[in-house]
Motif scaffolding. Structure first.
Motif: not given
Lengths: 329, 434
Positions: B120, A291, B118, A60, B114, B92, A57-58, A293-295, B392-393, B88-89
């Motif tokens: 957003y 999926f 990106l 792309q 995050e 995104k 995702e980050a 965290g950042i996907r 977050g990860q 969150q998902n």
């Protein structure tokens, strides 16, 4: 396709005549082919292509733009834009650098074999039992199909709560008969046990209904004549029921295997992969890895391709075994 | 679409005067050079995803929206309650697809860097929302910053504290513990004297942070780009948590549903001490069996050998970068209203959640609120988390580790080493390891 008996005619005219004769059929096939191409072929090829990249995702986008609410937009080249990485994803997954592929595969196999064996065994037992004439047969049938009618996630939560370590019914019952509480989700095997039980509860009705259908297609006369010949019930079961059920059994076992292999909700909801990821199966582990965290699209596709490959190998192998036994399927 | 109009600037400062001056002690930038613009002239339709608890907290936010509409009749707010776990998902996915994303989102603190990385989110620098940035608690505001820009304003802040059942603690005759060692004896005494469990240690990554911080540990060192999760301090901290369970001071926790079990036991008076945050206050208020808020004791998390430290949490208001510029002014007004000191004070009164504005703490009703004043020192000593897009990860591997060490009795050092390896392989590959 129907062949035309025009041995010596040139190829083009064969096609031509074929078209003239069957154009309507071809025209009707086109939408299906187009839909299949869009729905299956394109995503599949795209998915396979993704596995050779490191797309997430980050990364792309080649450029990331930041807009200011007071107006204005700043675009910066993405410093980590995605690139082609060859087989890196497969190497990372298969060597265990990312995720626990082999542990998940092992758990998936145990989960699948246990699930299908119990589904089939119990389903067959119950089907034979309620196939016989008895009082309230309809009532029993409805009762036994009930788990199937309840949405899977509701059953999953119910079973999870039954086995809750502090508040669950199972531990209360154990305590009532003087046994200590069991920490169900603290150990891989007890946690897997709870998941398998839930899965059996959910899956048996399907097997039972399918096998009941199979049983009803076995002619009654076979049993009568066997009985006259003095065959014991066990002999009748082995020599009439089992062979008679074979076509149905083979199909439901194949279906059951594929379904159980990819059965996401039970593990995800009942054990949550606990303790510490020990009961994760391939689909749930892959989901978390890709999926949370950042996907990570490329990683997700890699798992997808690997899971698909395992199932393809299994199906091919299974068909070969069937063909050897003379099944036309 | 990209340029700010003079009208917007004028409008913003006027509205600032409208909504903020009333309660805030500081002088706001006065709207002296602008003639009053009519708030009714702003018209837009905005979608807001509220991720707060739909049952306990949602209605209070909806009340605020009603008040907002009294002032701004032409701004229609589509209030949507989105479960926190999905938001969150969902956001995104919608933002990446450029369709279906809300105009405004209530984002958890770790999400902001995050989403910002990106592209957003709108950056809010120079907007009316940050005109009085100094009024915000610095720790809470820090989570909105990414790469030199600010992408949100803190709506609510929180941290973990030691919650206890006053009645049980009095019955056992123990004083409120200030260190983990004191907590251990206090919990054991409660168990001995009252027969109920003393403590519930929740085996989840976030909830192990007070133990790690207590010994002076941390997850990563962002200044030096180093993974420090497997430090000796963290091992020591985890072993304290483990000892609480092994010694019987804490209930043996379960690997699944641990949080829910903890809350159920606490509400049913079956455990005396837990570590949790202010977001449960509304829930406790509604639990008659517990004895309501009168029976709820709140103290800072116990200290380890280095300090008493709990992670800062909370939620921020952010604006989706796909919102057309014409609606931006309305979005700014809405957030400003929802996040004014009065609104924050109203939320604090009704829900017991902690304001992020310093001026909100000067409001009389907040000052006299026992829950808020109990949490105030907790927030002041709370520890900043690493505000990086990968923040977050960090918790996935940490949760696994917590289960291994606190439920399965595995070695703390070995588990933390595995976490460090995971961080290096999957989360922050550019960081150095020990």
């Amino acid at each position: 396709m129907s062949t035309v008996t025009a041995g010596a005619t040139p190829r083009s005219s064969t096609l031509r005549r074929n078209w003239d004769k069957h154009w309507a059929a071809w025209a009707m096939v086109v939408p299906v082919v187009a839909v299949l191409a869009v729905l299956i072929f394109y995503p599949l090829v795209n998915g396979i292509w993704l596995t050779f990249t490191n797309q997430t995702e980050a990364n792309q986008l080649a450029e990331i733009c930041t807009k200011s609410i007071t107006g204005g937009e700043v675009c910066k080249e993405n410093p980590n834009a995605w690139s082609f990485v060859g087989l890196d994803n497969y190497v990372n997954v298969l060597t265990g650098k990312i995720g626990e592929f082999w542990q998940w595969t092992g758990t998936t196999l145990i989960w699948t074999v246990a699930g299908v064996a119990f589904h089939y065994g119990l389903g067959l037992g119950l089907a034979v039992m309620i196939h016989r004439e008895m009082r309230f047969r309809g009532f029993y049938r409805v009762l036994l199909v009930l788990p199937w009618a309840v949405p899977a996630f509701i059953s999953a939560f119910a079973w999870k709560f039954l086995f809750n370590e502090q508040l669950g019914l199972v531990n209360s019952l154990l305590n009532a008969v003087g046994i200590d509480s069991v920490a169900w989700f603290a150990d891989k095997w007890t946690a897997l046990f709870v998941a398998v039980i839930t899965n059996i509860w959910l899956g048996v009705p399907f097997m039972m209904v399918a096998l009941l259908g199979g049983l009803q297609s076995i002619p009654e006369e076979l049993y009568e004549s066997a009985e006259i010949d003095g065959a014991t019930p066990w002999q009748r079961f082995r020599n009439i029921t089992l062979p008679g059920l074979r076509p149905v059994s083979m199909t439901v076992i194949l279906l059951g295997t594929i379904w159980t292999f990819n059965m996401f909700p039970i593990i995800f909801l009942v054990t949550e992969g606990q303790p510490a990821g020990a009961t994760e199966i391939l689909v749930t582990g892959a989901f978390r890895a890709a999926f949370e965290g950042i996907r990570n699209y490329s990683l997700a596709s890699t798992y997808g391709v690997l899971i698909l490959s395992i199932l393809l190998i299994f199906s091919v192998f299974y068909r070969r075994v069937l063909r050897k036994q003379g099944e036309v399927w | 679409m990209r340029r700010i109009t003079k009208g917007l600037a004028a409008l913003s400062s006027v509205a600032l005067a409208f909504t903020l001056v009333a309660c805030s002690g500081d002088k706001e930038p006065a709207a002296s050079d602008n003639k009053a613009a009519d708030p009714a002239s702003l018209s837009a339709e905005l979608t807001w995803w509220d991720t707060s608890d739909a049952k306990n907290e949602g209605p209070v936010f909806q009340d605020l929206i009603k008040q907002f509409n009294a002032k701004y009749p032409n701004i229609k707010i589509n209030y949507q309650s989105v479960p926190f776990a999905d938001a969150q998902n969902k956001f995104k996915t919608a933002a990446a697809a450029k369709t279906g994303a809300p105009d405004i989102l209530r984002a958890e603190v770790a999400w902001v860097p995050e989403f910002a990385s990106l592209g957003y989110l709108y950056s809010l620098d120079d907007s009316a929302l940050l005109a009085d940035a100094s009024d915000y608690n610095e720790t809470a505001l820090a989570s909105n910053k990414f790469d030199g820009k600010t992408y949100g304003v803190p709506q609510v802040t929180d941290s973990l504290a030691l919650l206890y059942n006053k009645e049980l603690v009095e019955k056992a005759g123990v004083t409120v513990p200030k260190t983990w060692a004191e907590l251990k004896t206090a919990a054991q005494t409660v168990k001995k004297k009252t027969g109920v469990e003393g403590l519930y240690v929740n085996p989840a990554g976030y909830f192990t942070l007070p133990f790690l911080y207590g010994e002076g540990g941390d997850l990563v060192d962002t200044a030096n780009k180093k993974i420090v999760v497997n430090s000796a301090q963290n091992v020591a901290g985890l072993n304290i948590a483990k000892d609480l369970i092994d010694s019987g001071a804490s209930v043996k926790p379960s690997a699944t549903d641990s949080y829910g079990t903890m809350m159920t036991l606490f509400k049913e008076k079956k455990v005396a001490f837990i570590v949790n945050g202010p977001w449960e206050v509304a829930n406790m208020k509604a639990a008659p069996a517990f004895g309501g808020l009168e029976n709820l004791g709140i103290a800072p998390v116990p200290a380890g050998s280095a300090r008493a430290g709990a992670p800062i949490g909370g939620h921020n208001y952010v604006v989706y970068s796909g919102v057309p510029q014409e609606k931006a002014a309305a979005a700014v007004e809405f957030i400003k209203f929802m996040n004014s000191a009065e609104s924050q004070a109203a939320l604090a009164d009704k829900l017991g959640v902690l304001p992020t504005r310093k001026s909100a703490y000067d409001v009389a009703s907040v000052k006299s609120n026992a829950v808020i004043s109990a949490f105030k020192p907790v927030i002041e000593s709370a520890v900043n988390r690493p505000w990086i897009p990968e923040g977050g990860q960090f918790f996935g591997p940490l949760d696994t580790m917590a289960t291994e060490v606190l439920v399965q009795n595995k070695d703390a050092k070995a588990s933390l080493d595995a976490v460090a390896q995971k961080y290096k392989a999957e989360v922050v590959p550019s960081y150095a390891t020990n």
